[in-house]
Design an enzyme around this catalytic site. Sequence first.
Site: not given
Ligand code: FPP
Length: 241
Positions: A22-23, A25, A67, A69-71
Amino acid sequence: MEQFPQLPPQQFLPRHIGIIMDGNGRWAKQRGLPRSVGHKAGAETFRKIATFCRDIGIPYLTAYAFSTENWKRPQEEVDAIMDLLREYLDDTAKHQGEDVRTCFIGDREPLAADLREKIRRVEEESAHNRTITVNIALNYGGRDELVHAARRLAREAAAGRLDPESIDEKMVSNALYTAGQPDPDVIIRPSGEKRLSNFLTWQSAYAEFVFLDVLWPDFDQNHLCSALWEYARRDRRFGGI
Ligand code: FPP
C-alpha cells in the site's frame, strides 16, 4: 556487496509472510508524478523484497497486487497495473533458475486472455521450484474466495459426492486458492493504514499484524527486518495460554 540488516534467528522467522503493498499512489503524489509511476516503483520494491525473502529462507510470500474492488479505479490506472504484471510475468519466465514457484491467487475469469495465458505458463514452468512460493493476489478478494469455495463444495454435495455434514475447516481450506499452503504467520501493511482490506480473510485467522509508516515504494530490506523482529517478539498462543 549489499549489507543486509541483522535478522532474528531462523527458528523465529515466519513460514509465510503476507504483504499489502500500500501507498504507491501517495508516493507518486508526493513527487507530483502519475499514480502509475508509483505502481511501477512498487513493482520494483516487490521484486527486491521477494528476492530477499527467498535469500533469507522464507518459504511462502503472498503479495496483494489487485483486489476485487480495485476495478473501481480509473481505467488508465487499472491498465497500468495489468501491464506491470505482464512485465513481471515476462521477467519471471526468464528467471527460472532462481527456484521461485510463482502462483496467482484470485478469480482469473475477468482478466485479459493474454494475461491469463502468461499466468498459466509461468505457473506451469515454475511448478517444480521449491526455495520459495510467491503468490500474487490478483483480482483477489477474501470474501470472493470464500464464495467460490462455498460454490465448489455445494456443487460436490449436490452431485452426491460430498456429505455436507463432513465439511470441516480442512476441507474449506482446501477449497481456497491457497490450498495446500500454510496460513500466513504475519501480515505486513505499510503506508500507515491499519486494516486487512479483504486480504486472506480465512487464512489470517491467527496471523500477527505488523503496520509500518512507510509507503510501499520506499519499503526496503531494513523495514522487512524490523517487521520480522516485531513478529519474533510476539507471543503466539493460538487461543491457548
Ligand atoms: C495499493 O496502493 C497498491 C495497488 C492497488 C497496486 C499494487 C500493484 C503493484 C505494486 C504493481 C504490480 C505488482 C507486481 C507484483 C508486479 P495505492 O495505489 O492504493 O496507494 P495509495 O493508498 O497511496 O493511493
